[in-house]
Design a protein around this motif. Structure first.
Motif, mmCIF file in Angstrom:
data_model
loop_
_atom_site.group_PDB
_atom_site.id
_atom_site.type_symbol
_atom_site.label_atom_id
_atom_site.label_comp_id
_atom_site.label_asym_id
_atom_site.label_seq_id
_atom_site.Cartn_x
_atom_site.Cartn_y
_atom_site.Cartn_z
ATOM 1 N N ALA A 207 -9.106 -32.201 12.410
ATOM 2 C CA ALA A 207 -9.315 -33.582 12.827
ATOM 3 C C ALA A 207 -8.184 -34.454 12.302
ATOM 4 O O ALA A 207 -7.532 -34.134 11.306
ATOM 5 C CB ALA A 207 -10.660 -34.095 12.306
ATOM 6 N N ASP A 212 -9.681 -37.829 16.611
ATOM 7 C CA ASP A 212 -9.555 -36.670 17.493
ATOM 8 C C ASP A 212 -9.876 -35.385 16.743
ATOM 9 O O ASP A 212 -9.524 -35.239 15.556
ATOM 10 C CB ASP A 212 -8.136 -36.568 18.051
ATOM 11 C CG ASP A 212 -7.887 -37.536 19.194
ATOM 12 O OD1 ASP A 212 -8.781 -38.348 19.489
ATOM 13 O OD2 ASP A 212 -6.788 -37.494 19.782
ATOM 14 N N ARG A 226 -8.401 -30.286 22.888
ATOM 15 C CA ARG A 226 -9.085 -31.375 22.212
ATOM 16 C C ARG A 226 -10.583 -31.225 22.439
ATOM 17 O O ARG A 226 -11.067 -31.288 23.572
ATOM 18 C CB ARG A 226 -8.587 -32.722 22.725
ATOM 19 C CG ARG A 226 -9.225 -33.907 21.990
ATOM 20 C CD ARG A 226 -8.859 -35.232 22.625
ATOM 21 N NE ARG A 226 -7.488 -35.615 22.331
ATOM 22 C CZ ARG A 226 -6.560 -35.864 23.243
ATOM 23 N NH1 ARG A 226 -6.864 -35.724 24.527
ATOM 24 N NH2 ARG A 226 -5.348 -36.235 22.906
ATOM 25 N N ALA A 227 -11.337 -31.041 21.360
ATOM 26 C CA ALA A 227 -12.789 -30.883 21.465
ATOM 27 C C ALA A 227 -13.513 -32.224 21.451
ATOM 28 O O ALA A 227 -14.641 -32.326 21.948
ATOM 29 C CB ALA A 227 -13.307 -30.011 20.316
ATOM 30 N N HIS A 228 -12.891 -33.245 20.869
ATOM 31 C CA HIS A 228 -13.517 -34.572 20.802
ATOM 32 C C HIS A 228 -12.416 -35.626 20.806
ATOM 33 O O HIS A 228 -11.439 -35.521 20.050
ATOM 34 C CB HIS A 228 -14.368 -34.701 19.535
ATOM 35 C CG HIS A 228 -14.942 -36.077 19.334
ATOM 36 N ND1 HIS A 228 -16.017 -36.554 20.055
ATOM 37 C CD2 HIS A 228 -14.583 -37.087 18.497
ATOM 38 C CE1 HIS A 228 -16.299 -37.776 19.658
ATOM 39 N NE2 HIS A 228 -15.445 -38.119 18.719
ATOM 40 N N GLY A 230 -11.334 -39.184 19.833
ATOM 41 C CA GLY A 230 -11.742 -40.209 18.892
ATOM 42 C C GLY A 230 -11.691 -41.609 19.478
ATOM 43 O O GLY A 230 -10.944 -41.888 20.425
ATOM 44 N N TRP A 248 -20.221 -29.594 12.040
ATOM 45 C CA TRP A 248 -19.040 -30.374 11.711
ATOM 46 C C TRP A 248 -19.529 -31.737 11.224
ATOM 47 O O TRP A 248 -20.453 -32.317 11.808
ATOM 48 C CB TRP A 248 -18.151 -30.609 12.919
ATOM 49 C CG TRP A 248 -17.650 -29.377 13.607
ATOM 50 C CD1 TRP A 248 -17.691 -28.080 13.150
ATOM 51 C CD2 TRP A 248 -17.039 -29.320 14.896
ATOM 52 N NE1 TRP A 248 -17.132 -27.233 14.067
ATOM 53 C CE2 TRP A 248 -16.721 -27.958 15.153
ATOM 54 C CE3 TRP A 248 -16.704 -30.275 15.862
ATOM 55 C CZ2 TRP A 248 -16.097 -27.555 16.337
ATOM 56 C CZ3 TRP A 248 -16.093 -29.871 17.031
ATOM 57 C CH2 TRP A 248 -15.784 -28.534 17.261
ATOM 58 N N HIS A 261 -20.614 -39.029 11.095
ATOM 59 C CA HIS A 261 -20.764 -38.440 12.418
ATOM 60 C C HIS A 261 -21.032 -36.951 12.214
ATOM 61 O O HIS A 261 -20.320 -36.284 11.458
ATOM 62 C CB HIS A 261 -19.502 -38.614 13.257
ATOM 63 C CG HIS A 261 -19.266 -40.018 13.726
ATOM 64 N ND1 HIS A 261 -19.293 -41.107 12.879
ATOM 65 C CD2 HIS A 261 -19.004 -40.506 14.962
ATOM 66 C CE1 HIS A 261 -19.054 -42.207 13.584
ATOM 67 N NE2 HIS A 261 -18.868 -41.870 14.850
ATOM 68 N N TRP A 263 -21.762 -33.223 14.197
ATOM 69 C CA TRP A 263 -21.704 -32.460 15.428
ATOM 70 C C TRP A 263 -22.352 -31.086 15.246
ATOM 71 O O TRP A 263 -22.338 -30.530 14.147
ATOM 72 C CB TRP A 263 -20.255 -32.200 15.857
ATOM 73 C CG TRP A 263 -19.478 -33.385 16.318
ATOM 74 C CD1 TRP A 263 -19.305 -33.815 17.611
ATOM 75 C CD2 TRP A 263 -18.723 -34.298 15.513
ATOM 76 N NE1 TRP A 263 -18.494 -34.923 17.647
ATOM 77 C CE2 TRP A 263 -18.121 -35.241 16.374
ATOM 78 C CE3 TRP A 263 -18.499 -34.399 14.130
ATOM 79 C CZ2 TRP A 263 -17.312 -36.264 15.907
ATOM 80 C CZ3 TRP A 263 -17.705 -35.423 13.659
ATOM 81 C CH2 TRP A 263 -17.119 -36.345 14.544
ATOM 82 N N GLU A 268 -20.441 -28.243 20.066
ATOM 83 C CA GLU A 268 -19.521 -29.376 19.936
ATOM 84 C C GLU A 268 -20.180 -30.696 20.334
ATOM 85 O O GLU A 268 -19.509 -31.690 20.607
ATOM 86 C CB GLU A 268 -18.243 -29.146 20.750
ATOM 87 C CG GLU A 268 -17.522 -27.856 20.367
ATOM 88 C CD GLU A 268 -16.391 -27.515 21.314
ATOM 89 O OE1 GLU A 268 -15.888 -28.438 22.007
ATOM 90 O OE2 GLU A 268 -16.003 -26.335 21.387
ATOM 91 N N GLU A 269 -21.494 -30.742 20.350
ATOM 92 C CA GLU A 269 -22.237 -31.946 20.718
ATOM 93 C C GLU A 269 -22.399 -32.859 19.511
ATOM 94 O O GLU A 269 -22.760 -32.427 18.414
ATOM 95 C CB GLU A 269 -23.618 -31.553 21.250
ATOM 96 C CG GLU A 269 -24.511 -32.740 21.571
ATOM 97 C CD GLU A 269 -25.933 -32.333 21.885
ATOM 98 O OE1 GLU A 269 -26.748 -33.216 22.236
ATOM 99 O OE2 GLU A 269 -26.245 -31.125 21.773
ATOM 100 N N LEU A 270 -22.136 -34.158 19.695
ATOM 101 C CA LEU A 270 -22.369 -35.146 18.657
ATOM 102 C C LEU A 270 -23.868 -35.409 18.569
ATOM 103 O O LEU A 270 -24.497 -35.837 19.544
ATOM 104 C CB LEU A 270 -21.631 -36.440 18.981
ATOM 105 C CG LEU A 270 -21.739 -37.586 17.972
ATOM 106 C CD1 LEU A 270 -21.104 -37.202 16.643
ATOM 107 C CD2 LEU A 270 -21.085 -38.849 18.531
#
Length: 444
Positions: A207, A212, A226-228, A230, A248, A261, A263, A268-270
């Motif tokens: 990260a 990101d 890129r998994a997320h 930012g 995460w 935050h 996950w 990979e879901e928030l």
């Protein structure tokens, strides 16, 4: 290309005892009503005795407890050939959760025991890892500032303030590859600085301060992705990032009420956002995007599906299985906390205060396990299941955190340290000239 140099160092002393079978004793045999106790019962008894010894005396004491069990009689000695017994012992005492790395669980247990004994007696090999830094966009040497280190069984990753993550293969000491975050508009010259790395031997997740999160397969053909994405304006700066295969967790500073935050690391879901731990440090969080200021906070994932985080005055414990509702427990430390020396491992947290004392606490209850006095000027620290490692004044020191005792310092002097990490086998540090030092306590 990577080059390496190595040396070895050994200090005579108590190594915790070798785990070898000895001659049979003449102790009386214990029998049940039918003459022989069942093997599953004896295995469970051996595990319980070893675990009790590790918790009351220390992990190395479990070997002597097992030795005593195996000497009762030939029937009791026979359970030492059970691979299930050694699997349960390795998981209960050494917290081995991954795939078996050696030929049997007994060999895995013996290896872990001897490696921990190496930590106790300063028995290690030292190497330095080098790489050729690539050009960065800062037009100065800021890109050489290491922000994070991560270890797995066979790899080391180092993340820098220019966004680069350098990956090394530990057995060969070779520099394998360099990863950069995907390009996009940045808010601040250090918004792409690495703020956390999660590393296994199959996957790299890292990260950056702008929030990101990128992922790459190790030794795989899939490219970095890129998994997320930012959202630094609405979330603040992602000041620390940690996790495991399952979770995460990110610690943010800059926007009130959005400190944490969480996950699901598999999907990979928030799953959760909230918390006010870093609300007082909001302005400092924004400053991190434009200048390399001090460390605002730390967050770590520990056993029991929990995370623990700290700032300069507070520690918060998070329960990650709260189904989207953030549950946290907070404790204030009026003496202040040296944030760069805070760490957690398994179910323990190392909490060094600003006045030179350090406590080891169980994360779930924050119960104090032991305390010891550090030298002044400690800036960085880390821990594994039995030892704490600190850096200050160019010197790396090792502490026995099961008994709260200072053990020794490394022979090597590394100058200014930017990042420090330890696991059950390695200690790694990066100094201000981007040289990465690696101490291997498991080279046998």
């Amino acid at each position: 290309m990577s080059t390496s140099s190595s040396s070895s160092s050994t200090q005579e002393g108590d190594s915790g005892g070798e785990f070898e079978a000895g001659p049979s004793s003449s102790r009386s045999r214990m029998r049940s009503s039918n003459g022989v106790w069942p093997e599953p019962f004896l295995e469970a008894l051996a595990v319980q005795v070893a675990v009790d010894a590790s918790r009351t005396i220390g992990r190395l004491a479990a070997a002597q407890a097992l030795f005593n069990i195996f000497q009762v009689c030939s029937t009791w000695r026979a359970i030492s050939r059970s691979d299930l017994l050694w699997q349960n012992l390795a998981r209960s005492i050494w917290n081995v959760r991954d795939l078996l790395l050696r030929e049997s669980w007994r060999e895995e247990y013996v290896y872990r025991h001897r490696t921990a004994a190496g930590f106790l007696s300063r028995r290690y090999e030292h190497a330095t890892l080098h790489f050729v830094p690539t050009d960065n966009n800062n037009n100065d040497d800021d890109g050489l500032s290491c922000r994070r280190l991560a270890l797995s069984d066979h790899h080391l990753a180092a993340g820098f303030s220019d966004g680069a993550v350098h990956l090394f293969h530990i057995p060969t000491r070779l520099h394998l590859s360099t990863f950069y975050p995907q390009h996009r508009d940045r808010l601040g010259r250090f918004s792409s600085a690495v703020s956390g790395i999660i590393l296994s031997d199959t996957r790299l997740v890292f990260a950056t301060l702008d929030g990101d999160i990128h992922m790459a397969a190790i030794n795989g053909v899939a490219p970095l992705r890129r998994a997320h994405l930012g959202d630094v304006v609405n979330d603040g700066a992602l000041v620390d990032f940690a996790g495991c295969n399952r979770w995460w967790v990110g610690l943010y500073a800059g926007v009130p009420g959005r400190a944490f935050h969480i996950w699901n690391g598999e999907t990979e879901e928030l799953v959760s956002v909230g918390g006010r731990l870093t609300d007082p440090e909001a302005v400092m969080g924004w400053h991190l995007l434009t200048e390399l200021t001090g460390i605002i906070g730390r967050i770590r994932v520990v056993s029991g599906d929990m995370a623990v985080a700290c700032t300069g005055v507070r520690v918060v414990v998070l329960h990650l299985l709260s189904q989207g509702v953030l549950e946290e427990r907070e404790e204030e430390f009026r003496r202040g906390i040296v944030v760069g020396a805070f760490d957690a491992y398994n179910d323990l947290a190392l909490v060094p205060d600003a006045q030179g004392a350090s406590t080891v606490r169980r994360v779930g209850s924050m119960e104090e396990v032991c305390r010891f006095t550090m030298r002044e000027g400690v800036f960085f620290g880390c821990m594994n299941g039995g030892y704490g490692v600190t850096w200050g004044g160019g010197v790396i020191r090792v502490w026995d955190i099961e008994h709260g005792q200072y053990l020794y310092s490394f022979r090597e002097r590394i100058g200014e340290c930017n990042a420090l990490i330890a696991d059950e086998r390695f200690v790694a540090a990066c100094c201000d000239d981007a040289t990465i030092h690696l101490w291997d306590f498991g080279a046998q």
